[in-house]
Design an enzyme around this catalytic site. Sequence first.
Site, PDB file in Angstrom:
ATOM      1  N   ASP A 187      66.838  18.663  17.146  1.00 57.84           N
ATOM      2  CA  ASP A 187      66.765  17.556  16.186  1.00 57.84           C
ATOM      3  C   ASP A 187      65.385  16.908  16.223  1.00 57.84           C
ATOM      4  O   ASP A 187      64.820  16.553  15.180  1.00 57.84           O
ATOM      5  CB  ASP A 187      67.826  16.498  16.479  1.00 57.84           C
ATOM      6  CG  ASP A 187      69.242  17.015  16.307  1.00 57.84           C
ATOM      7  OD1 ASP A 187      69.434  17.986  15.555  1.00 57.84           O
ATOM      8  OD2 ASP A 187      70.152  16.445  16.934  1.00 57.84           O
TER       9      ASP A 187
ATOM     10  N   ASP B 262      74.628  17.358  21.340  1.00 61.46           N
ATOM     11  CA  ASP B 262      73.644  16.280  21.320  1.00 61.46           C
ATOM     12  C   ASP B 262      73.744  15.522  22.624  1.00 61.46           C
ATOM     13  O   ASP B 262      74.844  15.218  23.099  1.00 61.46           O
ATOM     14  CB  ASP B 262      73.893  15.342  20.135  1.00 61.46           C
ATOM     15  CG  ASP B 262      73.603  16.005  18.792  1.00 61.46           C
ATOM     16  OD1 ASP B 262      72.786  16.951  18.766  1.00 61.46           O
ATOM     17  OD2 ASP B 262      74.169  15.571  17.791  1.00 61.46           O
TER      18      ASP B 262
END
Length: 140
Positions: free
Chosen positions: A111, A94
């Site tokens: 995401d 991330d």
Amino acid sequence: MKPASLASFVAIGTYGCSVAVRRMGLPAVWNKGVAFSSLENGSTWASAVGFAVLLAVTAMADKKPASTRNGLILLWGGAMGNMIDRLLYGAVMDYIPVPFWPGGLYLNVADLALIGGALSILWGTFKAKTQEETQKEGKP
């Protein structure tokens, strides 16, 4: 672009993006959990349940609105992008910070595809219900 091609493009694109982030030395957070970094100890179980639900919803999507079908394409692309990272690295990289999230939160392109897909499905469901209610009331 065909739906299958779009899902593949998103999955490969998210993998390529994580490779670029790693090679450029940008700050990244390795996320072993799912669903906004939660369920770290149960990520395999949660991922399996998520895929089963996604398969079931996809099987029922034949006569759904375009927004629902497009949402499913984004969900599949995001899920596959994250799955590629999980299989190759044991975690998902991330790198997009969400500043307003308490305690800090980082996302990746996959995401964002998952969130966009879910919102698109919700929009399609809301739109279909509104159309049904309008038809029941006899409005054109």
